[in-house]
Write a protein that holds these residues in place. Structure first.
Motif, mmCIF file in Angstrom:
data_model
loop_
_atom_site.group_PDB
_atom_site.id
_atom_site.type_symbol
_atom_site.label_atom_id
_atom_site.label_comp_id
_atom_site.label_asym_id
_atom_site.label_seq_id
_atom_site.Cartn_x
_atom_site.Cartn_y
_atom_site.Cartn_z
ATOM 1 N N LYS A 48 0.792 -1.226 0.000
ATOM 2 C CA LYS A 48 0.000 0.000 0.000
ATOM 3 C C LYS A 48 0.827 1.279 0.000
ATOM 4 O O LYS A 48 0.280 2.357 -0.218
ATOM 5 N N ASP A 49 2.136 1.173 0.224
ATOM 6 C CA ASP A 49 2.947 2.390 0.242
ATOM 7 C C ASP A 49 3.200 2.881 -1.181
ATOM 8 O O ASP A 49 3.378 2.092 -2.114
ATOM 9 N N SER A 50 3.221 4.194 -1.336
ATOM 10 C CA SER A 50 3.350 4.792 -2.670
ATOM 11 C C SER A 50 4.721 4.538 -3.277
ATOM 12 O O SER A 50 4.850 4.387 -4.492
ATOM 13 N N ILE A 134 0.520 11.184 -4.506
ATOM 14 C CA ILE A 134 -0.630 10.876 -3.642
ATOM 15 C C ILE A 134 -0.231 9.811 -2.631
ATOM 16 O O ILE A 134 0.155 8.702 -3.005
ATOM 17 N N ARG A 135 -0.316 10.149 -1.358
ATOM 18 C CA ARG A 135 0.090 9.231 -0.286
ATOM 19 C C ARG A 135 -1.027 8.270 0.114
ATOM 20 O O ARG A 135 -0.778 7.106 0.425
ATOM 21 N N ALA A 136 -2.245 8.766 0.154
ATOM 22 C CA ALA A 136 -3.371 7.925 0.607
ATOM 23 C C ALA A 136 -3.601 6.784 -0.384
ATOM 24 O O ALA A 136 -3.786 7.020 -1.582
ATOM 25 N N TYR A 137 -3.607 5.561 0.132
ATOM 26 C CA TYR A 137 -3.654 4.374 -0.726
ATOM 27 C C TYR A 137 -4.893 4.310 -1.613
ATOM 28 O O TYR A 137 -4.792 4.180 -2.837
ATOM 29 N N ARG A 138 -6.074 4.418 -1.005
ATOM 30 C CA ARG A 138 -7.310 4.283 -1.774
ATOM 31 C C ARG A 138 -7.434 5.390 -2.825
ATOM 32 O O ARG A 138 -7.843 5.137 -3.963
ATOM 33 N N LEU A 139 -7.077 6.598 -2.432
ATOM 34 C CA LEU A 139 -7.142 7.719 -3.372
ATOM 35 C C LEU A 139 -6.150 7.526 -4.510
ATOM 36 O O LEU A 139 -6.463 7.789 -5.666
ATOM 37 N N ARG A 140 -4.964 7.025 -4.174
ATOM 38 C CA ARG A 140 -3.934 6.803 -5.196
ATOM 39 C C ARG A 140 -4.399 5.786 -6.232
ATOM 40 O O ARG A 140 -4.267 6.008 -7.442
#
Length: 197
Positions: A48-50, A134-140
């Protein structure tokens, strides 16, 4: 009237030649977009990390661009060699005039390789850029799917224009194909996580 017809004929021939190069560039960009987005979705199913997702995309971009360039170089080199062999046969038959005209239209393997690699990289940048910021997983993940979908629609529309085909049909064919590729890659990778591998 004859002159006008000749001019129209020349314009059609020129457009046809340009369309071939544009179609090849379009396919390369579409391939870069879809393979990179799918790779990022597959990695994103497990990590999940960008940073991991973006690094996978970058590695896929470099590998894909090199693969496209080498493949195109080998393919066009083969075409070049066959064309040269045919010209040598014509020279042996005393058709030197026809050979001189054909020499100017010989395909250039280096140009084809560079064009293919650049087109692939351009397509790959589409999902890579937004994911990098984008850091947030779902948003990314959502943004990668959204920008990839928009680009696929654009590529489909351009392909329809070049091929003089129905826009809606071409756009949605490319879009649905892209969604299927990303979904399969994501689900396949996710299955390893679910099974505990």
């Amino acid at each position: 009237m004859a002159k006008t017809n000749d001019q129209e004929s020349n314009q059609e021939v020129d457009f046809s030649k340009r369309a071939q190069w544009l179609r090849a560039a379009l396919l390369g960009a579409n391939d870069g977009l879809l393979s990179t987005a799918s790779l990022m979705m597959g990695v994103g199913a497990l990590r999940k990390d960008s940073r991991t997702m973006v690094l996978a995309g970058i590695a896929g971009t470099v590998a894909g661009a090199c693969s496209m360039a080498i493949g195109e170089f080998v393919s066009v080199s083969s075409q070049h060699d066959m064309a040269v062999a045919e010209m040598e046969r014509k020279e042996g038959r005393g058709e030197a005039g026809a050979v001189e005209a054909e020499k100017e239209s010989l395909p250039n393997p280096f140009q084809a390789a560079v064009a293919s690699a650049v087109a692939f990289a351009v397509g790959a940048v589409v999902p890579l850029l937004p994911a990098a910021f984008i850091r947030a997983y779902r948003l990314r993940v959502a943004v990668v799917v959204a920008v990839s979908s928009a680009a696929l629609l654009g590529f489909g529309g351009l392909g329809a224009y070049l091929g003089r085909a129905p826009y809606v049909k071409c756009c949605f064919r490319v879009l649905i194909g892209g969604w299927v590729a990303m979904a399969i890659t994501f689900a396949f990778s996710k299955s390893f996580d679910v099974l505990g591998f």
